[in-house]
Design an enzyme around this catalytic site. Structure first.
Site, mmCIF file in Angstrom:
data_model
loop_
_atom_site.group_PDB
_atom_site.id
_atom_site.type_symbol
_atom_site.label_atom_id
_atom_site.label_comp_id
_atom_site.label_asym_id
_atom_site.label_seq_id
_atom_site.Cartn_x
_atom_site.Cartn_y
_atom_site.Cartn_z
ATOM 1 N N CYS A 1 31.012 12.583 -94.975
ATOM 2 C CA CYS A 1 32.242 12.074 -94.611
ATOM 3 C C CYS A 1 33.087 13.170 -93.636
ATOM 4 O O CYS A 1 33.824 12.771 -92.933
ATOM 5 C CB CYS A 1 33.373 12.246 -95.928
ATOM 6 S SG CYS A 1 32.964 11.018 -97.162
ATOM 7 N N GLY B 1 25.843 5.928 -107.010
ATOM 8 C CA GLY B 1 26.129 6.024 -105.625
ATOM 9 C C GLY B 1 26.618 4.735 -105.121
ATOM 10 O O GLY B 1 27.035 3.695 -105.872
ATOM 11 N N ASP B 2 26.524 4.710 -103.766
ATOM 12 C CA ASP B 2 26.885 3.597 -103.027
ATOM 13 C C ASP B 2 26.281 2.243 -103.152
ATOM 14 O O ASP B 2 26.836 1.001 -102.918
ATOM 15 C CB ASP B 2 27.141 4.011 -101.441
ATOM 16 C CG ASP B 2 28.013 4.796 -101.020
ATOM 17 O OD1 ASP B 2 28.768 5.309 -101.952
ATOM 18 O OD2 ASP B 2 27.943 5.471 -100.040
ATOM 19 N N TYR C 1 58.459 22.126 -107.769
ATOM 20 C CA TYR C 1 59.546 22.053 -106.682
ATOM 21 C C TYR C 1 59.874 23.415 -106.204
ATOM 22 O O TYR C 1 60.152 24.390 -106.883
ATOM 23 C CB TYR C 1 60.781 21.527 -107.279
ATOM 24 C CG TYR C 1 61.877 21.502 -106.499
ATOM 25 C CD1 TYR C 1 62.103 21.182 -105.097
ATOM 26 C CD2 TYR C 1 62.985 22.063 -106.832
ATOM 27 C CE1 TYR C 1 63.210 21.663 -104.515
ATOM 28 C CE2 TYR C 1 64.409 22.629 -106.548
ATOM 29 C CZ TYR C 1 64.512 21.988 -105.083
ATOM 30 O OH TYR C 1 65.445 22.359 -104.256
ATOM 31 N N ILE D 1 15.171 3.583 -115.784
ATOM 32 C CA ILE D 1 15.517 3.643 -114.346
ATOM 33 C C ILE D 1 17.016 3.605 -114.274
ATOM 34 O O ILE D 1 17.747 2.831 -114.944
ATOM 35 C CB ILE D 1 14.991 2.702 -113.625
ATOM 36 C CG1 ILE D 1 13.530 2.658 -113.417
ATOM 37 C CG2 ILE D 1 15.502 2.711 -112.113
ATOM 38 C CD1 ILE D 1 12.960 1.510 -112.684
ATOM 39 N N TYR D 2 17.610 4.671 -113.723
ATOM 40 C CA TYR D 2 18.981 4.908 -113.685
ATOM 41 C C TYR D 2 19.517 4.520 -111.852
ATOM 42 O O TYR D 2 18.473 4.754 -111.168
ATOM 43 C CB TYR D 2 19.602 6.130 -113.885
ATOM 44 C CG TYR D 2 19.506 6.227 -115.440
ATOM 45 C CD1 TYR D 2 20.353 6.411 -116.549
ATOM 46 C CD2 TYR D 2 18.152 6.576 -115.903
ATOM 47 C CE1 TYR D 2 20.150 6.576 -117.568
ATOM 48 C CE2 TYR D 2 17.930 6.845 -117.488
ATOM 49 C CZ TYR D 2 18.968 6.665 -118.050
ATOM 50 O OH TYR D 2 18.678 6.731 -119.584
ATOM 51 N N THR E 1 20.005 1.045 -115.403
ATOM 52 C CA THR E 1 19.903 -0.090 -114.808
ATOM 53 C C THR E 1 19.222 -1.211 -116.066
ATOM 54 O O THR E 1 19.045 -0.802 -116.992
ATOM 55 C CB THR E 1 18.750 -0.199 -113.863
ATOM 56 O OG1 THR E 1 17.607 -0.075 -114.244
ATOM 57 C CG2 THR E 1 19.290 0.767 -112.654
ATOM 58 N N ARG F 1 20.332 22.205 -114.294
ATOM 59 C CA ARG F 1 21.284 23.187 -115.218
ATOM 60 C C ARG F 1 20.896 22.799 -116.646
ATOM 61 O O ARG F 1 21.199 23.457 -117.581
ATOM 62 C CB ARG F 1 22.662 22.939 -114.803
ATOM 63 C CG ARG F 1 22.960 23.630 -113.549
ATOM 64 C CD ARG F 1 24.297 23.675 -113.375
ATOM 65 N NE ARG F 1 25.194 22.349 -112.924
ATOM 66 C CZ ARG F 1 25.247 21.765 -111.783
ATOM 67 N NH1 ARG F 1 24.680 22.533 -110.901
ATOM 68 N NH2 ARG F 1 26.089 20.679 -111.514
ATOM 69 N N SER G 1 21.086 16.563 -98.237
ATOM 70 C CA SER G 1 22.292 16.924 -98.664
ATOM 71 C C SER G 1 23.371 17.410 -97.786
ATOM 72 O O SER G 1 23.331 18.574 -97.125
ATOM 73 C CB SER G 1 22.328 17.877 -99.945
ATOM 74 O OG SER G 1 23.764 18.042 -100.341
#
Length: 562
Positions: free
Chosen positions: A44, A282-283, A426, A278-279, A273, A23, A40
């Site tokens: 979960c 995530g986990d 409410y 380099i980037y 990093t 994008r 992809s």
């Protein structure tokens, strides 16, 4: 801006980085190298397909290689494993697992999104094919095939989010389930007392529980024999390991990139990093905790998505920075929902952060509207400023709504005063004029200003031994729900006229959930007595007793179902 961006790994972090990058640049060459067959997917959602709630397997596929190519013009190569990174040459060595060939690919910028792998401890029998983990679609397919092969009994090892979700899925399939958890509680991101309703739910669902007892070995045979540290043995057809994950850091380690806590990849707030080209997202990455600033590993899908977006923004010249993670997480266990955000009490103690806490138990919507369910909230806040440090909630309905409000409040560095003043939606089917969030803020306000004086459930025994008088303010018919040993029953409406205690007596009052205890405390205090009310009332004390019995190992749920 890079002419060629290579992303190692897909799913939440890698796929979101790739889509954002396209994008931002229509001309950049973007390549995703994914070791698995699926680039992809909704990891979960895997337990919910196993349990039958998600019937269509393909619903879990967020994007396919073809859809990413068609929509974003991204070169997606599944079954392509990166085996090495040459930082100086800016190349990656790739193994095409289908063609059984290796080749080298050049990059201008690289994003690592390798994720995390399920932990398999080096124990005897752990490599038996009937010992399974759940991380991806192939894992799910193997598990589905195994469960269809005349399996009747399953042992789940680990009572975190995945472990509890798998228990629900397995019980929904009509299977006998045994849970083994080394820690003296389930769902350790919450404090022990807040998990008591989960334990009660597991018992109602006839799950056999071994809490506070670790896995020692697995003995193969016609059936598997699960050996525990206590010496207990469990005969089962299948074992599912859900004892946590570890960062997939081998590529980063071999490339000489800096690692942080727990072997996670160290990154700055731009997800960069120690190599500027380099980037990592995530986990597999280390993050800064929003509340105390400490480095932590919090493998969650939401942060992974945001990190992927931020890395792409930075790479393509936009200003962006990751604010940190606060560990907001939620879990469904049959009819119950439990969640947490920020730091729990254990973490606050470990960080030496001064704090106060309040427990409230309130209906999810107006009590006069049908179907109201109780939510229990534990609010942790700074001793001096009242800033919200953490919160946990559990109940059957409305937990997610309140947890998200509290998560937002932590992100915005709000205080308990802000919670008390929040104007929330409410109508009787959805809430109350005084929402549980408002009630938690007001209870904390009263504590901060000195209007209320609380004693914690864990302090009660010592206070009674020291001579304090314990007064139960509930109506006599309520005592059928149980009573704290040694308490004297004096219902609140009689307190003004019938309170007859020496003026030097140390008094402790309580009711069912804390409100009448606070009212009684204010009455007696203004009449000259030294009095404290029990934080969260009898309900919290009872939850604490369940947690205590588990920690001491004296509760029968260590080895049997209810």
């Amino acid at each position: 801006m890079p002419k060629k961006l290579i992303i190692i790994g897909g799913v939440a972090g890698g796929a979101s980085a790739a889509a954002r990058a396209r994008r931002l640049s229509e001309t950049a060459e973007i390549v995703i190298l994914e070791r698995g067959s699926y680039v992809s997917f909704a990891n979960c959602g895997l337990p919910y397909h196993i349990g039958g709630e998600i019937e269509n397997r393909n619903a879990l596929l967020v994007h396919t290689p073809d859809s990413l190519r068609a929509r974003f013009n991204i070169d997606v190569r599944t079954r392509h494993e990166v085996i090495a990174i040459d930082c100086k040459a800016k190349t990656v060595a790739v193994r095409d697992l289908c063609a059984e060939r290796e080749y080298v690919e050049h990059y201008d910028t690289l994003i690592l999104s390798p994720g995390a792998a399920p932990i398999r401890p080096p124990l005897p029998g752990i490599d038996d094919p009937r010992v399974l983990t759940l991380r991806n679609i192939p894992d799910m397919d193997r598990m589905m095939a195994a469960l269809d092969a005349h399996v009747r009994r399953v042992c789940v090892v680990g009572a975190g989010f995945i472990g509890l979700e798998m228990i629900e899925a397995l019980r929904n399939r009509g299977l006998e389930v045994t849970l083994v958890e080394r820690d003296p509680q389930v769902l350790t991101p919450l404090d022990a007392e807040m998990t008591a309703p989960l334990l009660e739910t597991l018992q109602r669902q006839q799950v056999k529980l071994h809490i506070g007892d670790g896995l020692a070995a697995i003995v193969p045979g016609p059936q598997l024999q699960v050996m525990l540290s206590s010496g207990a043995q469990i005969e089962t057809d299948l074992v599912i390991l859900a004892i946590g994950v570890r960062p997939e850091n081998k590529l980063a380690l071999d490339a000489g990139l800096a690692l942080g806590v727990g072997g996670a990849i160290a990154v700055n707030v731009q997800q960069q990093t120690s190599d500027p080209a380099i980037y990592a997202v995530g986990d597999a990455v280390q993050v800064s905790h929003v509340v105390n600033g400490h480095p932590v590993i919090l493998p969650l899908a939401g942060p992974a998505n945001r990190q992927g977006r931020i890395a792409a923004d930075v790479i393509f010249g936009k200003k962006a920075a990751y604010r940190g993670s606060q560990g907001t997480a939620i879990c469904k266990l049959f009819e119950m929902t439990a969640g947490t955000t920020g730091l729990n009490e254990k973490a606050l103690k470990a960080s030496d952060i001064p704090y106060r806490k309040v427990y409230i138990h309130a209906n999810d919507h107006a009590g006069y509207y049908p179907g109201a369910k109780q939510i229990s909230i534990k609010l942790l806040f700074a001793e001096d400023t009242g800033r919200i440090l953490g919160a946990q909630a559990i109940g059957e309905s409305g937990v997610d709504k309140r947890l998200d409000v509290l998560a937002t409040a932590i992100q915005a560095k709000m205080t308990v005063d802000d919670l008390a003043e929040m104007e929330l939606s409410y109508a009787p089917p959805y809430g109350s004029a005084k929402d549980p969030i408002n009630i938690a803020g007001m209870a904390a306000q009263n504590l901060v200003t000195g209007l209320s004086s609380l004693i914690e459930p864990e302090e009660l025994d010592a206070a009674i031994l020291a001579g304090a008088t314990l007064i139960d303010l509930r109506q006599p018919e309520e005592l059928q729900q149980g009573q704290i040993p040694g308490a004297k029953n004096l219902p609140l409406p009689q307190l003004r006229t019938q309170a007859a205690f020496p003026k030097d007596a140390a008094l402790i009052v309580y009711c069912q959930i804390g409100l009448r205890g606070y009212i009684g405390q204010r009455q007696l205090q203004q009449q000259g007595w030294s009095v404290r009310s029990l934080n969260g009332g009898f309900r919290t004390w009872k939850m604490m007793q369940v947690a205590r019995r588990l920690i001491s190992g004296s509760d029968s749920v260590r080895t049997t179902a209810a």
